[in-house]
Design an enzyme around this catalytic site. Structure first.
Site, PDB file in Angstrom:
ATOM      1  N   ASP A  76       0.847  -1.197   0.000  1.00 46.07           N
ATOM      2  CA  ASP A  76       0.000   0.000   0.000  1.00 46.07           C
ATOM      3  C   ASP A  76       0.883   1.247   0.000  1.00 46.07           C
ATOM      4  OD1 ASP A  76      -2.973   1.019   0.713  1.00 46.07           O
ATOM      5  OD2 ASP A  76      -1.497   2.251   1.778  1.00 46.07           O
TER       6      ASP A  76
ATOM      7  N   TYR B  65       3.245   9.734  -0.366  1.00 46.77           N
ATOM      8  CA  TYR B  65       4.350   9.157   0.412  1.00 46.77           C
ATOM      9  C   TYR B  65       5.709   9.366  -0.273  1.00 46.77           C
ATOM     10  CZ  TYR B  65       0.388   6.547   2.466  1.00 46.77           C
ATOM     11  OH  TYR B  65      -0.813   6.180   3.035  1.00 46.77           O
TER      12      TYR B  65
ATOM     13  N   LYS C  19      -2.608   6.052  -4.421  1.00 44.67           N
ATOM     14  CA  LYS C  19      -3.699   6.991  -4.120  1.00 44.67           C
ATOM     15  C   LYS C  19      -3.459   8.341  -4.776  1.00 44.67           C
ATOM     16  CE  LYS C  19      -3.610   4.735   0.381  1.00 44.67           C
ATOM     17  NZ  LYS C  19      -2.222   4.604   0.832  1.00 44.67           N
TER      18      LYS C  19
ATOM     19  N   HIS D  70      -7.360   9.760  -2.066  1.00 43.62           N
ATOM     20  CA  HIS D  70      -6.716   9.668  -0.744  1.00 43.62           C
ATOM     21  C   HIS D  70      -7.575  10.302   0.364  1.00 43.62           C
ATOM     22  CE1 HIS D  70      -2.385   9.263   0.994  1.00 43.62           C
ATOM     23  NE2 HIS D  70      -3.281   9.028   1.933  1.00 43.62           N
TER      24      HIS D  70
END
Ligand SMILES: NC(=O)c1ccc[n+]([C@@H]2O[C@H](COP(=O)([O-])OP(=O)(O)OC[C@H]3O[C@@H](n4cnc5c(N)ncnc54)[C@H](OP(=O)(O)O)[C@@H]3O)[C@@H](O)[C@H]2O)c1
Length: 277
Positions: A41, A46, A71, A104
């Site tokens: 994930d 990120y 996302k 997200h």
């Protein structure tokens, strides 16, 4: 594996890479793949999508052997931006499809409260095959109700904060009755629930670690989890949760730790409006 409403399947246990520095990501994901995880994930936010793709290739695994989620970042909700962002995500990973792509955050106080046109762009990605499945993250019940009323496809999943201190049961119950699987993020509350006396007692009783007990609780609730760790021993520990079971009374003891809204560790999706600059 559990099945989505669109027929695709996901390993119920995965590996999360939030807050893993790009320079450490390939090694962390490599460890997870070695241990046996087949579900990663990540998210554009990120900053480590490229390293996730790299680690999968370095492990010598075929693309089809690993389930990968990413996302849409908060700055890209407008339809054309979402199309470009999705393309960049695929390029960063060096993939020609994603297994699952999520919005997200709903950001109801931005974009004139319009997350429906963003969702309709994700529907395009599923139709053209570049996203095998699509879903949302951090959606509250009214957000899900709005998609049900105004869009064509039902999200496969809703990825929300959930752990013993914040059960998030209202959102989970809506999912359960509308064919939307729940993915529990921060499943061990970033470690904060692991020294809870009830969790420690249960761990002693069943002869497992506190993290294993909490992850097992999620899995028995039917949720999908992907704990994060950059510690190889913990990555292995978190994977060993399918060879024991918690009885109903134990499940209830963990559920009784729920502190409602006070237990939330992350932002409230109704007001969260962060857009990276
Ligand atoms: N959609 C969203 O908005 C959203 C938000 C947050 C998270 N997520 C996803 O959910 C994933 C998991 O959530 P998270 O990373 O926030 O937190 P988490 O998985 O609940 O906890 C991670 C923390 O717990 C520690 N840990 C892991 N296993 C442990 C064990 N067996 N014993 C003791 N400590 C342990 C890790 O330390 P070390 O790394 O030092 O070992 C790390 O500090 C993320 O990686 C991300 O993929 C999504």
């Amino acid at each position: 594996m559990i099945a989505f409403n669109d027929g695709n399947r996901i390993p119920q246990l995965g590996f999360g890479v939030f807050q893993i520095e790009p320079k450490d990501t390939a090694r962390a994901v490599g460890t997870a793949l070695e241990v046996g995880y087949r579900h990663i994930d990540t998210a554009e936010m990120y900053g480590n999508e490229a390293e996730v793709g790299q680690a999968i290739r370095a492990a010598g695994l075929d693309r089809g052997e690993v389930f990968v989620t990413s996302k849409l970042n908060n700055g890209f909700h407008r339809p054309d931006d979402a199309r470009r962002a999705f393309e960049s995500t695929l390029q960063a990973l060096k993939f020609d499809y994603l297994d699952l792509f999520l919005i997200h955050w709903p950001l109801p106080t931005r974009y004139d409260g319009d997350f429906v046109s963003t969702w309709k762009v994700l529907e395009e990605f599923q139709r053209d095959g570049r996203a095998k499945s699509i879903g949302v993250s951090n959606f509250q019940v009214p957000h899900l109700q709005r998609l049900a009323a105004e869009a064509e496809l039902t999200p496969a999943v809703n990825q929300v904060e959930a752990h013993p201190y914040f059960g998030n049961d209202e959102v989970r119950a809506y999912g359960a009755t509308h064919n939307i699987l729940t993915q529990a993020w921060s499943p061990i509350a970033q470690g904060r629930v692991l020294d809870d006396p009830t969790i420690v007692d249960i761990a002693d009783e069943v002869g497992r670690t506190p993290a294993q007990v909490v992850l097992r609780w999620h899995v028995q609730r039917g949720d999908i989890v992907f704990p994060k760790s950059t510690t190889p021993k913990r990555v292995e520990e978190n994977f060993q949760i399918f060879d024991f079971e918690l009885d109903d009374a134990t499940m209830d003891r963990i559920r009784s730790l729920d502190r409602g809204e006070d237990g939330r560790q992350g932002p409230n999706p109704d007001t969260f409006d962060y857009v990276p600059s």
